[in-house]
Design a protein around this motif. Structure first.
Motif, PDB file in Angstrom:
ATOM      1  N   VAL A 113       1.282 -10.144  -3.933  1.00 53.73           N
ATOM      2  CA  VAL A 113       1.210  -9.288  -2.874  1.00 53.73           C
ATOM      3  C   VAL A 113       2.372  -8.431  -2.004  1.00 53.73           C
ATOM      4  CG1 VAL A 113       0.012  -9.928  -0.125  1.00 53.73           C
ATOM      5  CG2 VAL A 113      -0.891 -10.824  -2.417  1.00 53.73           C
ATOM      6  N   ARG A 114       3.348  -9.404  -1.814  1.00 57.81           N
ATOM      7  CA  ARG A 114       4.438  -8.201  -1.387  1.00 57.81           C
ATOM      8  C   ARG A 114       4.824  -6.968  -2.016  1.00 57.81           C
ATOM      9  NH1 ARG A 114       6.754 -13.407  -1.624  1.00 57.81           N
ATOM     10  NH2 ARG A 114       8.039 -12.513  -2.934  1.00 57.81           N
ATOM     11  N   ARG A 115       4.763  -7.216  -3.362  1.00 52.84           N
ATOM     12  CA  ARG A 115       5.189  -5.817  -4.105  1.00 52.84           C
ATOM     13  C   ARG A 115       3.858  -4.672  -4.083  1.00 52.84           C
ATOM     14  NH1 ARG A 115       5.445  -8.031  -9.181  1.00 52.84           N
ATOM     15  NH2 ARG A 115       2.578  -7.574  -9.186  1.00 52.84           N
ATOM     16  N   SER A 116       2.709  -5.154  -3.763  1.00 56.57           N
ATOM     17  CA  SER A 116       1.530  -4.205  -3.506  1.00 56.57           C
ATOM     18  C   SER A 116       1.474  -3.660  -2.244  1.00 56.57           C
ATOM     19  CB  SER A 116       0.379  -4.518  -3.748  1.00 56.57           C
ATOM     20  OG  SER A 116       0.010  -5.888  -2.915  1.00 56.57           O
ATOM     21  N   MET A 117       2.491  -3.791  -1.485  1.00 54.39           N
ATOM     22  CA  MET A 117       2.118  -3.765   0.244  1.00 54.39           C
ATOM     23  C   MET A 117       3.551  -2.712   0.393  1.00 54.39           C
ATOM     24  SD  MET A 117      -0.803  -5.273   1.778  1.00 54.39           S
ATOM     25  CE  MET A 117      -1.698  -6.695   1.073  1.00 54.39           C
ATOM     26  N   VAL A 118       4.596  -3.196  -0.213  1.00 55.14           N
ATOM     27  CA  VAL A 118       5.539  -2.203  -0.651  1.00 55.14           C
ATOM     28  C   VAL A 118       5.022  -1.111  -0.845  1.00 55.14           C
ATOM     29  CG1 VAL A 118       7.801  -1.965  -1.850  1.00 55.14           C
ATOM     30  CG2 VAL A 118       7.469  -4.209  -0.313  1.00 55.14           C
ATOM     31  N   LYS A 119       4.500  -0.869  -2.220  1.00 48.67           N
ATOM     32  CA  LYS A 119       3.864   0.247  -2.972  1.00 48.67           C
ATOM     33  C   LYS A 119       2.953   1.246  -1.681  1.00 48.67           C
ATOM     34  CE  LYS A 119       1.553   1.966  -6.862  1.00 48.67           C
ATOM     35  NZ  LYS A 119       1.175   1.654  -8.040  1.00 48.67           N
ATOM     36  N   ALA A 120       2.045  -0.110  -0.882  1.00 49.64           N
ATOM     37  CA  ALA A 120       0.972   1.052  -0.682  1.00 49.64           C
ATOM     38  C   ALA A 120       1.857   1.495   0.736  1.00 49.64           C
ATOM     39  CB  ALA A 120      -0.233  -0.097  -0.150  1.00 49.64           C
ATOM     40  N   LEU A 121       2.932   1.071   1.291  1.00 47.75           N
ATOM     41  CA  LEU A 121       3.279   1.649   2.449  1.00 47.75           C
ATOM     42  C   LEU A 121       4.184   2.713   1.790  1.00 47.75           C
ATOM     43  CD1 LEU A 121       4.658  -1.764   4.183  1.00 47.75           C
ATOM     44  CD2 LEU A 121       3.281   0.078   5.280  1.00 47.75           C
ATOM     45  N   GLY A 122       4.115   3.354   1.127  1.00 47.83           N
ATOM     46  CA  GLY A 122       5.260   3.822   0.583  1.00 47.83           C
ATOM     47  C   GLY A 122       4.213   5.657   0.129  1.00 47.83           C
ATOM     48  N   CYS A 123       2.661   4.783   0.093  1.00 51.97           N
ATOM     49  CA  CYS A 123       1.489   5.780   0.092  1.00 51.97           C
ATOM     50  C   CYS A 123       1.129   5.910   1.588  1.00 51.97           C
ATOM     51  CB  CYS A 123       0.837   5.717  -0.896  1.00 51.97           C
ATOM     52  SG  CYS A 123       0.624   5.114  -2.460  1.00 51.97           S
ATOM     53  N   ILE A 124       1.317   5.253   2.584  1.00 51.13           N
ATOM     54  CA  ILE A 124       0.600   5.372   3.398  1.00 51.13           C
ATOM     55  C   ILE A 124       1.199   5.109   4.817  1.00 51.13           C
ATOM     56  CG2 ILE A 124      -0.858   4.861   5.384  1.00 51.13           C
ATOM     57  CD1 ILE A 124      -2.032   3.049   2.799  1.00 51.13           C
ATOM     58  N   ALA A 125       2.536   4.874   4.708  1.00 55.44           N
ATOM     59  CA  ALA A 125       3.191   4.765   5.911  1.00 55.44           C
ATOM     60  C   ALA A 125       4.055   6.540   7.256  1.00 55.44           C
ATOM     61  CB  ALA A 125       4.651   4.308   6.307  1.00 55.44           C
ATOM     62  N   PRO A 126       3.433   6.399   8.241  1.00 50.37           N
ATOM     63  CA  PRO A 126       4.635   7.911   8.164  1.00 50.37           C
ATOM     64  C   PRO A 126       5.669   8.219   8.283  1.00 50.37           C
ATOM     65  CG  PRO A 126       3.225   6.755  10.165  1.00 50.37           C
ATOM     66  CD  PRO A 126       3.640   5.825   9.071  1.00 50.37           C
ATOM     67  N   VAL A 127       5.873   9.307   8.070  1.00 50.24           N
ATOM     68  CA  VAL A 127       7.298   9.261   6.871  1.00 50.24           C
ATOM     69  C   VAL A 127       8.486   9.300   8.624  1.00 50.24           C
ATOM     70  CG1 VAL A 127       9.145  11.193   6.346  1.00 50.24           C
ATOM     71  CG2 VAL A 127       6.527  11.007   5.887  1.00 50.24           C
ATOM     72  N   GLY A 128       9.414   8.907   8.046  1.00 49.12           N
ATOM     73  CA  GLY A 128      10.517   8.398   9.035  1.00 49.12           C
ATOM     74  C   GLY A 128      10.613   7.181   9.913  1.00 49.12           C
ATOM     75  N   ASP A 129       9.261   6.324   9.836  1.00 50.54           N
ATOM     76  CA  ASP A 129       9.097   5.499  10.784  1.00 50.54           C
ATOM     77  C   ASP A 129       9.789   4.362  10.457  1.00 50.54           C
ATOM     78  OD1 ASP A 129       7.946   2.689  11.852  1.00 50.54           O
ATOM     79  OD2 ASP A 129       5.998   3.090  11.635  1.00 50.54           O
ATOM     80  N   ALA A 130      10.875   4.444  11.784  1.00 49.35           N
ATOM     81  CA  ALA A 130      11.720   3.130  12.049  1.00 49.35           C
ATOM     82  C   ALA A 130      11.509   1.868  11.285  1.00 49.35           C
ATOM     83  CB  ALA A 130      12.378   3.625  13.495  1.00 49.35           C
ATOM     84  N   ARG A 131      10.087   1.284  12.013  1.00 49.48           N
ATOM     85  CA  ARG A 131      10.055  -0.322  11.548  1.00 49.48           C
ATOM     86  C   ARG A 131       9.448  -0.782  10.123  1.00 49.48           C
ATOM     87  NH1 ARG A 131       4.484  -2.847  12.544  1.00 49.48           N
ATOM     88  NH2 ARG A 131       5.159  -4.815  12.386  1.00 49.48           N
ATOM     89  N   VAL A 132       8.908   0.793   9.529  1.00 48.98           N
ATOM     90  CA  VAL A 132       8.803   0.090   7.923  1.00 48.98           C
ATOM     91  C   VAL A 132       9.731   0.912   7.664  1.00 48.98           C
ATOM     92  CG1 VAL A 132       7.351   1.564   6.613  1.00 48.98           C
ATOM     93  CG2 VAL A 132       6.426   1.642   8.222  1.00 48.98           C
TER      94      VAL A 132
END
Length: 150
Positions: A113-132
């Protein structure tokens, strides 16, 4: 409208067929698959997710992404992994709401789960989001090498 009741294994096979034979953007097939994201059987939910990944075009409308997001907290960890992979395929990049939900799952006890969430964040998260960025940096010190590798 009558509802066809099938045993879970038959429904799973039908959903797998939708996913294998359907084409991206087929709204009728997608509409038929989405309700099964909430089925009581985890194998059916996973088959529905795989079909959604094939049927929903990238940047899918909000209803698809919202239906997927609800499953991020599914009791079955394999479903959570499928959701992250499906979101990576269909959610628009820079989706802050979905990125926040993915961040909440980074604390999971399950490595996959942790691994897939990190990967998905790379696809979805806004570029430069400090929290992410902070949470992803924290995952670099994860005790599991496969999570750090993502």
């Amino acid at each position: 409208q009558p509802v066809l009741r099938l045993p879970p294994e038959h429904l799973q096979a039908a959903l797998s067929a939708f996913g294998a034979r359907g084409t991206g953007g087929d709204q009728d097939a997608l509409a038929a698959v989405l309700p099964h994201l909430h089925h009581k059987d985890a194998a059916v939910r996973r088959a529905a997710l795989a079909a959604v990944r094939r049927l929903a075009p990238p940047g899918s409308e909000l209803v698809v992404v919202e239906a997927l997001a609800l499953r991020l907290f599914d009791a079955d960890t394999a479903v959570q992994v499928e959701v992250a992979e499906t979101l990576c395929s269909v959610a628009k990049q820079r989706n802050e709401r979905i990125a926040r939900l993915l961040c909440k799952r980074l604390g999971s006890n399950d490595t996959a789960v942790r691994r897939s969430m990190v990967k998905a964040l790379g696809c979805i998260a806004p570029v430069g989001d400090a929290r992410v960025r902070k949470l992803v940096r924290k995952s670099l010190s994860d005790g599991e090498a496969t999570v750090r590798a993502e």
